[in-house]
Design a protein around this motif. Structure first.
Motif, mmCIF file in Angstrom:
data_model
loop_
_atom_site.group_PDB
_atom_site.id
_atom_site.type_symbol
_atom_site.label_atom_id
_atom_site.label_comp_id
_atom_site.label_asym_id
_atom_site.label_seq_id
_atom_site.Cartn_x
_atom_site.Cartn_y
_atom_site.Cartn_z
ATOM 1 N N VAL A 197 0.848 -1.199 0.000
ATOM 2 C CA VAL A 197 0.000 0.000 0.000
ATOM 3 C C VAL A 197 0.877 1.239 0.000
ATOM 4 C CG1 VAL A 197 -1.640 1.324 1.349
ATOM 5 C CG2 VAL A 197 -1.925 -1.136 1.119
ATOM 6 N N ARG A 248 2.474 2.412 -3.344
ATOM 7 C CA ARG A 248 1.613 2.838 -4.438
ATOM 8 C C ARG A 248 1.939 4.242 -4.907
ATOM 9 N NH1 ARG A 248 -3.813 0.574 -2.557
ATOM 10 N NH2 ARG A 248 -4.016 2.546 -1.476
ATOM 11 N N ILE A 277 -1.209 10.421 7.564
ATOM 12 C CA ILE A 277 -1.101 10.078 6.152
ATOM 13 C C ILE A 277 -1.998 10.986 5.326
ATOM 14 C CG2 ILE A 277 -1.345 8.231 4.478
ATOM 15 C CD1 ILE A 277 -1.024 6.315 6.843
ATOM 16 N N ASN A 321 -2.717 10.806 1.823
ATOM 17 C CA ASN A 321 -3.594 10.170 0.851
ATOM 18 C C ASN A 321 -4.676 9.364 1.575
ATOM 19 O OD1 ASN A 321 -4.662 8.120 -0.914
ATOM 20 N ND2 ASN A 321 -3.117 8.772 -2.368
ATOM 21 N N ASP A 364 -6.933 7.083 0.638
ATOM 22 C CA ASP A 364 -7.058 5.640 0.419
ATOM 23 C C ASP A 364 -5.938 4.880 1.110
ATOM 24 O OD1 ASP A 364 -9.329 5.879 -0.931
ATOM 25 O OD2 ASP A 364 -8.570 5.238 -2.895
ATOM 26 N N THR A 365 -4.719 5.421 1.001
ATOM 27 C CA THR A 365 -3.588 4.799 1.692
ATOM 28 C C THR A 365 -3.865 4.748 3.183
ATOM 29 O OG1 THR A 365 -2.196 5.839 0.042
ATOM 30 C CG2 THR A 365 -1.093 4.913 1.944
ATOM 31 N N ASP A 375 -6.360 2.082 4.050
ATOM 32 C CA ASP A 375 -5.777 0.735 3.990
ATOM 33 C C ASP A 375 -4.912 0.464 5.216
ATOM 34 O OD1 ASP A 375 -6.820 -0.241 1.649
ATOM 35 O OD2 ASP A 375 -5.318 0.751 0.403
ATOM 36 N N LEU A 376 -4.012 1.414 5.504
ATOM 37 C CA LEU A 376 -3.052 1.182 6.584
ATOM 38 C C LEU A 376 -3.764 1.091 7.929
ATOM 39 C CD1 LEU A 376 -0.034 3.416 5.579
ATOM 40 C CD2 LEU A 376 -0.510 1.049 5.035
#
Lengths: 213, 251, 205
Positions: A210, A213, B150, B152, B154-155, B158-159
């Motif tokens: 991830v 990316r 973070i 972003n 979406d990142t 996810d994380l």
């Protein structure tokens, strides 16, 4: 292999964690007073905490350097599974940080007047427990790779995850020092270590993908 | 019941529309339950023969402790939904819930300390339950910090989802480790212990206390739900705003 | 067909930058991506290399045939040139690095720590890595940055030899390499159009 050679070449890899461990342990008597029986009572805990902090200190270097020079991108596109890569990283971290700590711990135990019965269990518990610290730490490093001020966040994320390992590890050392039976916590500690080694690399690899990316 | 119909609410627009409809009713109901539960609990129950009036803090302590755990569980579920089905609303709901869960944990810890002082003669003891909640608090802190760090979205989603999964396992491990480490002072779970309502043992919590407690638990659940929905709405709008701004900059 | 891209759309920082991109690369051919800075060349290459998921579209390539070289060379300053190279050779399951050292005139520098190299020499080392991977399709992102004229010619020879041996290359570069088998692809027509702003769900991507 490369990571090992790198850590040795870069210097500091070995020395820094170990020196930090030594300093922490040296500072404790200054903070709590030089009474031998008090030091002996808290020695197992201090040694475990010192080892844990020394591990923490070098965590952000596990992946950050490879991130900066682009090696991680290239490794991600190489025919190695990411899970393997992070496992090797964790192993290299353990060999350069965890193992020296294990070997140095009896000497530092001497400084804190650890009872004679305690040395075996102390070394054993660190030997069994520190791999878990490296693997969990690699997960934390994967989470925070590429973040500015990632180091501080890394500690905040990783330290709560260290709680079970610390509890069982220090319990083994403490019971050992008190000449009690320490089989149960040792088994629990071994269980945690095996479990993290088996499962966490998958989480670390997913997180790293991830982040790339 | 057709569970697939539920996924329709994963659409941000649909979620916001529905939330707008549900929120007023939910808020009123939450206020009502909490008001009734707390007033009833504080002023219309007899003092306990051993614990005196201090027992009444239970009407804040128990519901907040329950919510602290349940909100983490909810975050675990929404994180899983995000990982598997990648619905943005789900990830944002987890993000929205975290600060509420953290505050609930804090309330549970503080009320616990206030209760513990007269009961055990100390504000804080390294008792397994207290310690576990402190660790839970640290997990909330780390989770929120990661979201904030973070850029972003979406990142970050996810994380944090993966952190939530891993964290849950470790939180559970810590719970057992802490139990092993120190057998504590804390009384057993007050409500869930074997049919506390119908049982007739010496220890059981009598109905006089239990009914207002359940009302106030319902109030806390509704309050948390209302707050989570409200915050999720806000997060969705903030997320949309960031996306629009990014697009503006591009063009 | 060595590499085939159909109807690809890629995003950078959550915003779609390129869309509707289709091309094919056959063995022995090179494709040079052109376009102004910021159009998404790096993003496109990373998507094709599999480092990030495309928004839509398909990248078809034979398994284990791609190798990516980005802006950073992945060089460890404390290892020597040959150690750096043999590490990557090991990763890709190869042994021989002498050919790669020769091709980029690195043999005299083989035992020098990579940290002592100049920027151009580092770049040459990074490009030499492509040779030890044994992969057929090279994805190159600005490969000629900080190379001098001789080194660019050296690189052009290596690419030409690679194409002659049935390999292929997809590169983003502004420099004319004089490759006989190269065609160009201008990315400007594929720049993503702004999406309608009242599309509520669309604003989430």
């Amino acid at each position: 292999m490369r990571d090992l050679r790198l850590a040795v070449r870069a210097g500091g890899g070995f020395g820094l964690g170990l020196a930090f461990f030594l300093i922490v342990v040296t500072l404790v008597p200054f903070a709590v007073g030089p009474r031998t029986e008090l030091l002996a009572a808290i020695a197992p805990g201090i040694l475990w905490l010192g080892a844990l902090l020394a591990c923490l200190l070098s965590l952000d270097r596990i992946l950050a350097l490879d991130w900066e020079d682009g090696s991680l991108d290239l490794l991600a596109t190489a025919p190695l599974p990411m899970e393997g890569t992070v496992s090797v990283k964790a192993l290299a971290h353990w060999l350069t940080t965890g193992l020296p700590l294990v070997l140095a711990s009896p000497v530092l135990g001497l400084l804190l007047s650890l009872p004679a019965a305690g040395y075996g269990p102390l070394v054993l518990s660190l030997l069994v427990g520190t791999p878990a610290l490296s693997v969990i730490g690699t997960f934390g490093a994967a989470l925070t790779v590429g973040l500015r001020r990632g180091g501080l966040l890394l500690s905040l994320l990783v330290l709560p995850l260290y709680v079970p390992t610390l509890i069982f590890g220090a319990e083994v050392a403490r019971r050992g020092a008190g000449a009690l039976d320490y089989a149960t916590p040792l088994l629990m500690l071994a269980g945690i270590t095996c479990g993290t080694i088996a499962v966490l690399p998958f989480a670390s690899a997913a997180v790293l993908r991830v982040n790339l990316r | 019941m057709n569970f697939n119909a539920l996924w329709a609410y994963a659409n941000p627009r649909k979620f916001i529309e529905t939330a707008d409809k549900v929120l007023p009713a939910l808020s009123v109901l939450a206020a009502l339950c909490m008001g009734v539960g707390l007033v009833w609990g504080f002023f219309f129950t007899p003092d306990d023969y051993r614990q005196g009036a201090t027992v009444k803090i239970i009407y804040l302590h128990v519901p907040s402790a329950l919510m602290a755990i349940n909100i983490w569980l909810m975050m675990l579920v929404t994180s899983l939904v995000w990982i598997v089905r990648r619905h943005h609303v789900s990830a944002l709901a987890a993000r929205a819930a975290a600060p509420i869960g953290m505050v609930m944990t804090l309330i549970a810890l503080i009320t616990g300390a206030i209760w513990g002082q007269p009961m055990w003669g100390t504000w804080w003891a390294w008792d397994p339950r207290l310690t576990s909640f402190l660790i839970l608090f640290l997990f909330y802190l780390g989770y929120i910090a990661l979201w904030e760090a973070i850029e972003n979205d979406d990142t970050a989603a996810d994380l944090t989802s993966i952190l939530c999964l891993v964290g849950s396992v470790f939180a559970l491990l810590s719970r057992y480790a802490v139990n092993f480490w120190n057998q504590g002072l804390h009384q057993g779970a007050s409500i869930l212990r074997g049919a506390a309502l119908v049982g007739d043992t010496e220890e059981r919590m009598s109905n006089v206390y239990a009914v207002p407690l359940f009302v106030s638990i319902a109030g806390f659940v509704l309050l948390s739900l209302a707050l989570i929905i409200l915050r999720t709405q806000t997060e969705i709008r903030a997320r949309r705003m960031r996306a629009l701004m990014a697009r503006e900059r591009m063009n | 067909m060595t590499l085939e891209v159909s109807d690809l759309a890629v995003a950078r920082g959550g915003v779609c930058v390129l869309e509707g991109l289709s091309f094919a690369l056959s063995p022995g051919r090179a494709l040079v991506l052109r376009g102004p800075n910021g159009i998404g060349k790096t993003t496109l290459l990373r998507a094709i290399a599999g480092l990030q998921a495309p928004l839509s579209g398909v990248v078809r390539a034979a398994p284990e045939s791609l190798v990516y070289a980005g802006h950073a060379d992945g060089i460890k300053a404390t290892l020597s040139v040959s150690e750096n190279l043999s590490f990557w050779a090991h990763v890709f399951g190869n042994k021989d690095i002498s050919q790669a050292l020769d091709a980029f005139a690195l043999t005299p520098l083989a035992d020098r720590p990579a940290g002592m190299l100049s920027a151009g020499q580092k770049r040459r080392l990074g490009l030499a890595r492509l040779l030890v991977t044994g992969r057929r399709v090279w994805l190159l992102d600005e490969p000629t940055v900080s190379l001098d004229r001789d080194a660019v010619a050296m690189f052009a020879d290596v690419v030409a030899a690679h194409l002659g041996a049935g390999g292929a290359a997809l590169m983003a570069t502004h420099i004319e390499l004089g490759l006989a088998d190269a065609s160009e692809l201008d990315l400007v027509p594929f720049r993503a159009r702004p999406v309608e702003l009242d599309d509520f769900d669309g604003a989430f991507l």
